[in-house]
Motif scaffolding. Structure first.
Motif, PDB file in Angstrom:
ATOM      1  N   ILE A 107       0.803  -1.121  -0.216  1.00 53.52           N
ATOM      2  CA  ILE A 107       0.110   0.027   0.140  1.00 53.52           C
ATOM      3  C   ILE A 107       0.793   1.170   0.156  1.00 53.52           C
ATOM      4  O   ILE A 107       0.802   2.189  -0.889  1.00 53.52           O
ATOM      5  N   GLU A 152       2.768   1.905  -3.349  1.00 58.51           N
ATOM      6  CA  GLU A 152       1.832   2.612  -4.385  1.00 58.51           C
ATOM      7  C   GLU A 152       1.461   3.856  -4.074  1.00 58.51           C
ATOM      8  O   GLU A 152       1.414   4.743  -5.027  1.00 58.51           O
ATOM      9  N   ILE A 153       1.453   4.211  -2.657  1.00 59.40           N
ATOM     10  CA  ILE A 153       0.973   5.654  -2.448  1.00 59.40           C
ATOM     11  C   ILE A 153       2.266   6.447  -2.839  1.00 59.40           C
ATOM     12  O   ILE A 153       2.102   7.599  -3.252  1.00 59.40           O
ATOM     13  N   THR A 158      -5.123   9.058  -5.972  1.00 55.37           N
ATOM     14  CA  THR A 158      -4.484   8.242  -4.904  1.00 55.37           C
ATOM     15  C   THR A 158      -5.395   7.604  -4.014  1.00 55.37           C
ATOM     16  O   THR A 158      -5.384   6.242  -3.725  1.00 55.37           O
ATOM     17  N   LYS A 159      -6.556   7.989  -3.544  1.00 53.25           N
ATOM     18  CA  LYS A 159      -7.667   7.714  -2.654  1.00 53.25           C
ATOM     19  C   LYS A 159      -8.026   6.394  -3.131  1.00 53.25           C
ATOM     20  O   LYS A 159      -8.235   5.330  -2.706  1.00 53.25           O
ATOM     21  N   THR A 208      -5.660   3.442  -3.505  1.00 52.99           N
ATOM     22  CA  THR A 208      -5.279   3.201  -1.947  1.00 52.99           C
ATOM     23  C   THR A 208      -6.585   2.099  -1.461  1.00 52.99           C
ATOM     24  O   THR A 208      -6.264   1.064  -1.048  1.00 52.99           O
ATOM     25  N   GLN A 232      -6.412  -1.279  -3.302  1.00 55.09           N
ATOM     26  CA  GLN A 232      -5.225  -1.971  -2.780  1.00 55.09           C
ATOM     27  C   GLN A 232      -5.464  -2.339  -1.189  1.00 55.09           C
ATOM     28  O   GLN A 232      -5.166  -3.513  -0.909  1.00 55.09           O
ATOM     29  N   CYS A 233      -5.992  -1.483  -0.552  1.00 60.43           N
ATOM     30  CA  CYS A 233      -6.424  -1.991   0.834  1.00 60.43           C
ATOM     31  C   CYS A 233      -7.507  -3.100   0.893  1.00 60.43           C
ATOM     32  O   CYS A 233      -7.285  -4.038   1.627  1.00 60.43           O
ATOM     33  N   LEU A 284      -1.829   7.692   3.822  1.00 61.33           N
ATOM     34  CA  LEU A 284      -2.596   6.533   4.276  1.00 61.33           C
ATOM     35  C   LEU A 284      -3.484   6.844   5.321  1.00 61.33           C
ATOM     36  O   LEU A 284      -4.846   6.358   5.363  1.00 61.33           O
TER      37      LEU A 284
END
Length: 486
Positions: A58, A61-62, A75-76, A79, A82-83, A134
């Motif tokens: 995570i 990738e951020i 990005t949000k 994320t 991915q989360c 994050l």
């Protein structure tokens, strides 16, 4: 610090009106966390590593998103996806999920990565920035009731501005009221006082009133205070961890794990599907390799292929890396022997080939020696290789050579001189996997957009990942579309 044994934590709920989840042994009562209490339970070495790797996916990738100039909204969304795959973290009101296990993994992964990233100022800076992003995304997507309970449970060192003080500075504070047409807006607005140095972003944007060393922050900007507090406390915790790291260095089993984790921002974290030596693609033949190399290979493998065709020879580590790559791509043992025999044409005779090379080829397939089915090398391993490694890293100090390699390899697929500055800027940042990902986007313009990575937001972290995705996209483009009757 961590023992190689498992211990079960306990979950205790209060009455039905209290949705707060209390988890013992280092976890948290809320989805949001300031990570102020380390895990106190025993874990296996495997759990120690996997929890950190999934979290690092995570964070890497951020950081990749920042390097690729994605918007915060992009990005949000990336994320969140991915989360969901690697680090789900549900609110207390969620049903049908093991909240205790999610909180445990989240806490453990964070503290393991502290050990990995506390060792230098640069690693600490990058870790704080990624973790801060994050936290912000989780804060913005959190259940409002649970978020309010979390805020009330922590001391963020702000001072609520009372009515008398508001009235005293009404002329200055009224400029920061959101709805100036509402006559009661100023009366209903909440303000907080914090030291101005803790919120430099709001000061820079002139979104606060400054007086006597304090910043008067309107309620709608409260989140900025919280984000700043999170990063400030994490920075202090990382410094404290760096002083204690010699104690961890005595644990020899953990050092290789921590060293590999510390390189995760440079190479990303390889996806699960490349964790074994098993073939991940459909069978290919020796005669197909030339065509596949021109259309689908990443630069590292394309350079190896081009040199092999030019020299009819390849040194040991080149044969090792390229041979494993082709094996996982789908080249069988018989086709691999045929490929290498043909590639070395004009070189060693049949007897010498069988004596010097055939055994090593069979060995890489797990058919000789220890009979281990070796996996292909991922980007992290290629970054640290002295020979036949990542060209972006190895040619970083020879930008002209790297640019020439890129143009000669990808100009037929649409890469031009105008694309080079953007790619080279990532190389200078040592974001080598981001540079490789950008090349993928440029050479697959019909299938992916800029910022889409491999089409699902992920960056390149493995040569086979790059090639397999490229082949997959080509097949999808050739498949006839189903016509839907009205």
């Amino acid at each position: 610090m961590f023992q190689a044994a498992k211990q079960t934590s306990k979950i205790q709920r209060h009455d039905k009106d209290d949705e707060t989840l209390h988890v013992e042994n280092g976890s948290t009562s809320y989805r949001l966390s300031l990570y102020d209490q380390p895990p106190l339970y025993d874990v296996t070495v495997e759990e120690f590593e996997t929890s950190a790797l999934d979290r690092l996916r995570i964070l890497a990738e951020i950081e990749s998103s920042a390097a690729r100039n994605r918007t915060m909204e992009e990005t949000k969304q990336m994320t969140i996806i991915q989360c969901g795959k690697y680090l789900p973290l549900n609110s207390n009101s969620a049903s049908g999920v093991d909240i205790q296990a999610e909180r445990r993994k989240d806490q453990l992964g964070h503290f393991v990565l502290r050990l990995a990233f506390c060792r230098s100022a640069e690693l600490r800076r990058r870790f704080v920035k990624a973790e801060g992003t994050l936290f912000r995304i989780r804060y913005e997507t959190d259940d409002s009731k649970e978020r309010a309970a979390f805020l009330s449970s922590k001391d963020f060192n702000w001072i609520s501005v009372d009515a008398d003080e508001k009235e005293k500075y009404e002329a200055q504070l009224s400029h920061f009221v959101s709805n100036k047409t509402d006559p009661n807006a100023f009366k209903n607005e909440t303000f907080y006082k914090v030291r101005w140095s803790t919120i430099p972003d709001l000061v820079e944007k002139r979104k606060v009133f400054l007086k006597g060393g304090f910043a008067y922050v309107p309620g709608r900007e409260q989140a900025s205070i919280i984000y700043a507090a999170f990063e400030e406390r994490l920075e202090a915790a990382l410094l404290a961890t760096s002083r204690a790291i010699p104690l961890v260095d005595e644990e020899t089993r953990l050092n290789p794990i921590l060293d590999n984790l510390a390189q995760g921002f440079t190479a990303g974290v390889p996806s699960d599907w490349v964790g074994s030596g098993e073939t991940t693609g459909e069978g290919i033949t020796a005669d197909m390799v030339d065509s596949l190399a021109k259309q689908h290979f990443p630069l590292c493998m394309r350079v190896l292929h081009q040199n092999l065709r030019k020299d009819h020879h390849m040194k040991h580590f080149g044969r090792l890396h390229y041979g494993l790559f082709l094996k996982v791509l789908g080249l069988s043992i018989d086709e691999a022997i045929a490929f290498w025999r043909k590639s070395f044409a004009g070189g060693p005779g049949a007897d010498k080939f069988d004596k010097e090379y055939r055994y090593n080829i069979r060995h890489s397939f797990g058919l000789e020696g220890r009979r281990m089915n070796y996996p292909a090398k991922n980007c992290l391993q290629l970054h640290t290789a002295h020979e036949a490694g990542c060209p972006y890293r190895q040619l970083e100090n020879s930008p002209e050579n790297l640019q020439s390699a890129l143009l000669s390899s990808y100009s037929a697929q649409g890469l031009t001189v105008d694309d080079l500055p953007e790619i080279m800027s990532q190389v200078r940042k040592k974001a080598y996997h981001v540079a490789c990902t950008r090349v993928f986007e440029i050479t697959h313009p019909r299938q992916v957009r800029k910022g889409d990575g491999l089409g699902d937001g992920e960056s390149v972290t493995h040569p086979n990942q790059y090639a397999a995705k490229s082949i997959e996209l080509e097949k999808e483009a050739k498949e006839p579309k189903m016509e839907v009757d009205n």
